[in-house]
Design a protein around this motif. Structure first.
Motif, mmCIF file in Angstrom:
data_model
loop_
_atom_site.group_PDB
_atom_site.id
_atom_site.type_symbol
_atom_site.label_atom_id
_atom_site.label_comp_id
_atom_site.label_asym_id
_atom_site.label_seq_id
_atom_site.Cartn_x
_atom_site.Cartn_y
_atom_site.Cartn_z
ATOM 1 N N VAL A 72 39.929 45.232 50.728
ATOM 2 C CA VAL A 72 39.004 46.742 50.625
ATOM 3 C C VAL A 72 37.654 46.327 50.090
ATOM 4 O O VAL A 72 37.686 45.718 48.970
ATOM 5 C CB VAL A 72 39.515 47.775 49.601
ATOM 6 N N HIS A 73 36.663 46.994 50.714
ATOM 7 C CA HIS A 73 35.291 46.726 50.270
ATOM 8 C C HIS A 73 34.839 48.266 49.770
ATOM 9 O O HIS A 73 35.280 49.165 50.170
ATOM 10 C CB HIS A 73 34.325 46.263 51.641
ATOM 11 N N ASN A 92 36.434 47.146 43.370
ATOM 12 C CA ASN A 92 36.689 46.613 42.121
ATOM 13 C C ASN A 92 36.255 47.647 41.137
ATOM 14 O O ASN A 92 35.618 47.474 40.097
ATOM 15 C CB ASN A 92 36.050 45.193 41.854
ATOM 16 N N PRO A 93 37.219 48.832 40.819
ATOM 17 C CA PRO A 93 36.870 49.855 39.877
ATOM 18 C C PRO A 93 37.127 49.496 38.547
ATOM 19 O O PRO A 93 36.620 50.066 37.520
ATOM 20 C CB PRO A 93 37.764 51.022 40.445
ATOM 21 N N LYS A 104 42.305 36.789 35.168
ATOM 22 C CA LYS A 104 42.247 38.285 34.910
ATOM 23 C C LYS A 104 41.786 39.196 36.037
ATOM 24 O O LYS A 104 41.078 40.070 36.321
ATOM 25 C CB LYS A 104 40.628 38.202 34.005
ATOM 26 N N GLY A 105 42.750 38.754 37.002
ATOM 27 C CA GLY A 105 42.638 39.570 38.239
ATOM 28 C C GLY A 105 44.114 39.931 38.770
ATOM 29 O O GLY A 105 44.820 39.945 37.890
ATOM 30 N N PRO A 106 44.366 40.732 39.694
ATOM 31 C CA PRO A 106 43.229 40.713 40.832
ATOM 32 C C PRO A 106 42.778 42.129 40.682
ATOM 33 O O PRO A 106 42.948 42.851 39.701
ATOM 34 C CB PRO A 106 44.229 40.792 42.007
ATOM 35 N N HIS A 107 41.447 42.523 41.558
ATOM 36 C CA HIS A 107 40.966 43.714 41.611
ATOM 37 C C HIS A 107 41.729 44.668 42.576
ATOM 38 O O HIS A 107 42.436 43.999 43.630
ATOM 39 C CB HIS A 107 39.477 43.804 41.424
ATOM 40 N N ALA A 108 41.366 45.695 42.795
ATOM 41 C CA ALA A 108 42.076 46.830 43.424
ATOM 42 C C ALA A 108 41.874 46.449 44.995
ATOM 43 O O ALA A 108 42.667 46.659 45.904
ATOM 44 C CB ALA A 108 41.303 48.129 43.564
ATOM 45 N N PRO A 158 32.717 35.608 43.683
ATOM 46 C CA PRO A 158 33.621 36.737 43.555
ATOM 47 C C PRO A 158 34.402 37.224 44.973
ATOM 48 O O PRO A 158 35.081 38.400 44.655
ATOM 49 C CB PRO A 158 32.365 37.675 43.530
ATOM 50 N N SER A 159 34.524 36.390 46.028
ATOM 51 C CA SER A 159 35.478 36.705 47.082
ATOM 52 C C SER A 159 36.231 35.847 47.711
ATOM 53 O O SER A 159 36.643 36.156 48.578
ATOM 54 C CB SER A 159 34.264 37.232 47.897
ATOM 55 N N GLY A 160 36.765 34.797 46.780
ATOM 56 C CA GLY A 160 37.938 34.016 47.335
ATOM 57 C C GLY A 160 37.636 33.105 48.427
ATOM 58 O O GLY A 160 38.556 32.592 49.146
#
Length: 172
Positions: A72-73, A92-93, A104-108, A158-160
């Protein structure tokens, strides 16, 4: 008697309309656009009762027999002329690190890689428990779904290291 029947019909219509509006708030769609600007697939998103969103995805014209990243972007823009860079970064809210395997992840916006079959079509059902459709902080309606050229390594920031953006769909 005629007025009673008319009232029941109007009340019934209002109930159906109310149910339809409630259903609309529980679902969304995203029409994917490829690098060439042509429509190449669709996702149907459904809010889960306990939170999270189920995404049913079918996108054509992808590299066959390959794992690809699916995210999701943050921005609901899918401009093929900019190679979909208009969709911004991953959603990444909470300012978490990228990656399902990051300390320290993941982000949304992080979701598992998806497999594209020998026909070049990605068909998947993906559940993201960190998002909602319309919540002020975690809502993804108005954002974008993205399919990348490579698989996500689940760690690189930041994006894998997911590579080029192949298909993008604005969530409506």
């Amino acid at each position: 008697m005629g007025n009673i029947v008319r009232s029941v019909v109007l009340i019934g219509f209002a109930t159906v309309a109310t149910l339809a509006m409630a259903q609309d708030k529980q679902t969304a769609t995203a029409d994917f656009v490829g690098k060439d600007g042509k429509e190449d697939g669709r996702a149907t998103l459904t809010a889960a009762a306990g939170g999270g969103v189920l995404m049913e995805v079918e996108v054509t014209g992808l590299p066959a027999n390959k794992w690809v990243a699916f995210h999701v972007h943050e921005t609901g823009k899918c401009d093929a002329a900019t190679h979909h860079e208009s969709a911004g970064k991953h959603f990444n809210p909470t300012d978490a690190e990228h990656g399902l395997l990051a300390a320290k992840g993941p982000h949304a916006g992080d979701m598992p890689n998806q497999y594209v079959g020998s026909d070049g079509i990605l068909r998947a059902q993906v559940f993201d428990g960190m998002v909602t459709l319309d919540d002020k902080k975690t809502g993804i309606r108005g954002r974008a779904l993205m399919i990348h050229a490579n698989s996500d390594d689940y760690r690189s920031q930041p994006s894998g290291d997911a590579g080029e953006r192949l298909a993008c769909g604005v969530i409506k």
